[in-house]
Design a protein around this motif. Structure first.
Motif, mmCIF file in Angstrom:
data_model
loop_
_atom_site.group_PDB
_atom_site.id
_atom_site.type_symbol
_atom_site.label_atom_id
_atom_site.label_comp_id
_atom_site.label_asym_id
_atom_site.label_seq_id
_atom_site.Cartn_x
_atom_site.Cartn_y
_atom_site.Cartn_z
ATOM 1 N N VAL A 171 -0.598 23.737 8.515
ATOM 2 C CA VAL A 171 -1.512 22.821 7.830
ATOM 3 C C VAL A 171 -1.228 21.376 8.212
ATOM 4 O O VAL A 171 -0.124 21.021 8.644
ATOM 5 N N LEU A 172 -2.242 20.539 8.044
ATOM 6 C CA LEU A 172 -2.125 19.091 8.111
ATOM 7 C C LEU A 172 -2.953 18.527 6.968
ATOM 8 O O LEU A 172 -4.014 19.063 6.637
ATOM 9 N N VAL A 173 -2.484 17.451 6.351
ATOM 10 C CA VAL A 173 -3.177 16.844 5.213
ATOM 11 C C VAL A 173 -3.489 15.391 5.535
ATOM 12 O O VAL A 173 -2.622 14.659 6.039
ATOM 13 N N VAL A 221 -5.964 13.717 13.945
ATOM 14 C CA VAL A 221 -4.933 14.498 13.256
ATOM 15 C C VAL A 221 -5.020 15.963 13.670
ATOM 16 O O VAL A 221 -3.999 16.615 13.941
ATOM 17 N N PHE A 222 -6.217 16.501 13.735
ATOM 18 C CA PHE A 222 -6.421 17.895 14.133
ATOM 19 C C PHE A 222 -5.858 18.162 15.532
ATOM 20 O O PHE A 222 -5.175 19.162 15.766
ATOM 21 N N SER A 223 -6.130 17.267 16.458
ATOM 22 C CA SER A 223 -5.767 17.522 17.851
ATOM 23 C C SER A 223 -4.344 17.113 18.209
ATOM 24 O O SER A 223 -3.737 17.695 19.112
ATOM 25 N N PRO A 237 0.833 -1.213 0.000
ATOM 26 C CA PRO A 237 0.000 0.000 0.000
ATOM 27 C C PRO A 237 0.864 1.259 0.000
ATOM 28 O O PRO A 237 2.035 1.239 0.380
ATOM 29 N N CYS A 238 0.268 2.361 -0.421
ATOM 30 C CA CYS A 238 0.982 3.630 -0.502
ATOM 31 C C CYS A 238 1.213 4.222 0.887
ATOM 32 O O CYS A 238 0.287 4.310 1.697
ATOM 33 N N THR A 239 2.433 4.657 1.132
ATOM 34 C CA THR A 239 2.727 5.427 2.336
ATOM 35 C C THR A 239 2.500 6.903 2.028
ATOM 36 O O THR A 239 2.200 7.283 0.887
ATOM 37 N N GLU A 240 2.703 7.735 3.035
ATOM 38 C CA GLU A 240 2.551 9.173 2.852
ATOM 39 C C GLU A 240 3.598 9.750 1.916
ATOM 40 O O GLU A 240 3.428 10.867 1.405
ATOM 41 N N GLN A 241 4.677 9.010 1.667
ATOM 42 C CA GLN A 241 5.742 9.493 0.779
ATOM 43 C C GLN A 241 5.571 9.025 -0.667
ATOM 44 O O GLN A 241 6.420 9.301 -1.522
ATOM 45 N N ALA A 242 4.484 8.326 -0.975
ATOM 46 C CA ALA A 242 4.279 7.805 -2.329
ATOM 47 C C ALA A 242 4.184 8.950 -3.338
ATOM 48 O O ALA A 242 3.696 10.038 -3.034
ATOM 49 N N GLY A 245 2.395 20.323 9.153
ATOM 50 C CA GLY A 245 3.146 20.093 7.934
ATOM 51 C C GLY A 245 3.192 18.642 7.495
ATOM 52 O O GLY A 245 3.713 18.338 6.419
ATOM 53 N N GLU A 246 2.615 17.745 8.306
ATOM 54 C CA GLU A 246 2.674 16.320 8.005
ATOM 55 C C GLU A 246 1.420 15.846 7.272
ATOM 56 O O GLU A 246 0.348 16.456 7.363
ATOM 57 N N ASN A 247 1.564 14.721 6.557
ATOM 58 C CA ASN A 247 0.453 14.017 5.919
ATOM 59 C C ASN A 247 0.166 12.743 6.708
ATOM 60 O O ASN A 247 1.092 12.105 7.221
ATOM 61 N N TYR A 248 -1.116 12.355 6.761
ATOM 62 C CA TYR A 248 -1.509 11.146 7.458
ATOM 63 C C TYR A 248 -2.514 10.362 6.621
ATOM 64 O O TYR A 248 -3.513 10.923 6.163
#
Length: 360
Positions: A183-185, A240-242, A148-153, A247-250
């Motif tokens: 930001v957070l994505v 993720v919000f809390s 599966p794809c990681t956040e770095q894909a 700057g990170e992706n999850y």
């Protein structure tokens, strides 16, 4: 004092689930900003539209001045951005709407949020968050058997929808790296659950079966998706919000990869148990399955590696695919009036005035 949060697209399927979760906590005051396109349904919020901690503003996020006025009035401490056109078939038929909402709309929202954020006092500024909700489709088709794809894909979108979401992701990242906006994505897999618009696979098949209509499956139905119960997704977004790192992706996923045909067969099996009184002329629900021509450029498989959010933030889905699907089928069986109003369009005629607004 309550924490004001702007949720864009809060009348949509995932957005309404996020708002229902937020309003279960008295600490939050929610401002639902939604243009109310065909997929926006305020009835999906239930009695929450009467909650004193809820406000609704019918605004297009592309309207810069209106959004600026909204930020100044409500002084939000966070934005959870879900407003988007999201149906691949519709993007193939009319991509311009996806470009306008998903790209231009996100740009306008970032501009307004940044101008608002940069003028906040230091302590308030440090607490502000902009959470951008995206999709696994930005990573494109992945081969069966590959991880599966990681956040770095690498991004490899294959439809106007996924391309527009990929662009919005890049804009969000740019506003963090270039301007410092916190930001957070998040990227999610296929959602399902109560209140989903009937154009999507699971409610479409379920409602068609109950009416004795054909269950159209693209091609051989071998397309593989990971399935995530919508309330689990909402909990993931809030985690993720809390607790997420700016700057990170999850990645948020259900960790259950199934072919579309398997999903349709499971719906039929559940209906045999939960709705045994079939429409006239139907022997078994599975007899309604019909294979139709595949859509152009249909990606074969999506899947996300969710180890990061699990290990760093302690989130994992509460529902298995099978427990979540049973809840979903039972909800649609018990809420036939909601589905009827969506199907006949009456939800659009009567939805205004649901929830007070403060901006004239």
């Amino acid at each position: 004092m309550s924490i004001p949060i702007i949720v864009t697209g809060g009348a949509g399927f995932i957005g309404s689930a996020v708002i229902r979760l937020l309003l279960s906590d008295a600490r939050y005051r929610v401002v639902n900003v939604d243009k109310l396109t065909y997929a926006g349904n305020l009835e999906s919020l239930g009695d929450n539209v009467f909650n004193p901690n809820y406000c609704f503003e019918q605004i297009d996020i592309c309207q810069h001045d209106e959004m600026l006025k909204l930020f100044r009035h409500y002084s939000p401490q966070a934005v959870i951005h879900l407003a988007a056109e999201s149906h691949v078939d519709r993007s193939l038929e009319g991509p311009s709407t996806f470009i306008q909402t998903n790209i231009i709309g996100t740009y306008q929202l970032l501009e307004v949020a940044y101008r608002y954020w940069e003028n906040l006092p230091d302590q308030t500024q440090s607490r502000f968050r902009f959470v951008h909700v995206s999709t696994d489709e930005v990573f494109g088709d992945i081969e069966v058997g590959s991880p599966p794809c990681t956040e770095q894909a690498a991004y490899a979108p294959n439809s106007p929808y996924s391309a527009s979401k990929a662009c919005s992701d890049h804009l969000v990242r740019a506003w963090w790296r270039s301007y410092g906006l916190p930001v957070l994505v998040t990227h999610c897999t296929n959602n399902y659950g109560p209140y989903q618009f009937p154009e999507k696979l699971i409610p479409l098949m379920l409602l068609n079966a109950l009416e004795g209509k054909q269950l159209p499956v693209y091609g051989a139905g071998e397309q593989i998706r990971d399935w995530l119960y919508v309330d689990d997704h909402a909990r993931g977004i809030m985690r993720v919000f809390s607790h997420g790192k700016v700057g990170e992706n999850y990645n948020i996923g259900g960790n259950t990869q199934l072919a579309n045909l398997q999903v349709v067969h499971h719906i039929c099996d559940l209906l045999e148990i939960l709705a045994p009184d079939k429409p006239a002329g139907v022997n078994q629900y599975q007899d309604l399955i019909t294979h139709v021509a595949d859509r152009p450029g249909h990606d074969h498989r999506y899947a996300l590696d969710t180890s990061k959010i699990r290990e760093e933030l302690g989130w994992k889905p509460r529902e298995s695919f099978f427990s979540g699907m049973r809840k979903t089928v039972e909800w649609y069986l018990n809420n036939a009036e909601w589905s009827r109003r969506v199907q006949d369009g009456s939800y659009q005629r009567e939805r205004l005035g649901m929830g007070h607004k403060e901006i004239a």
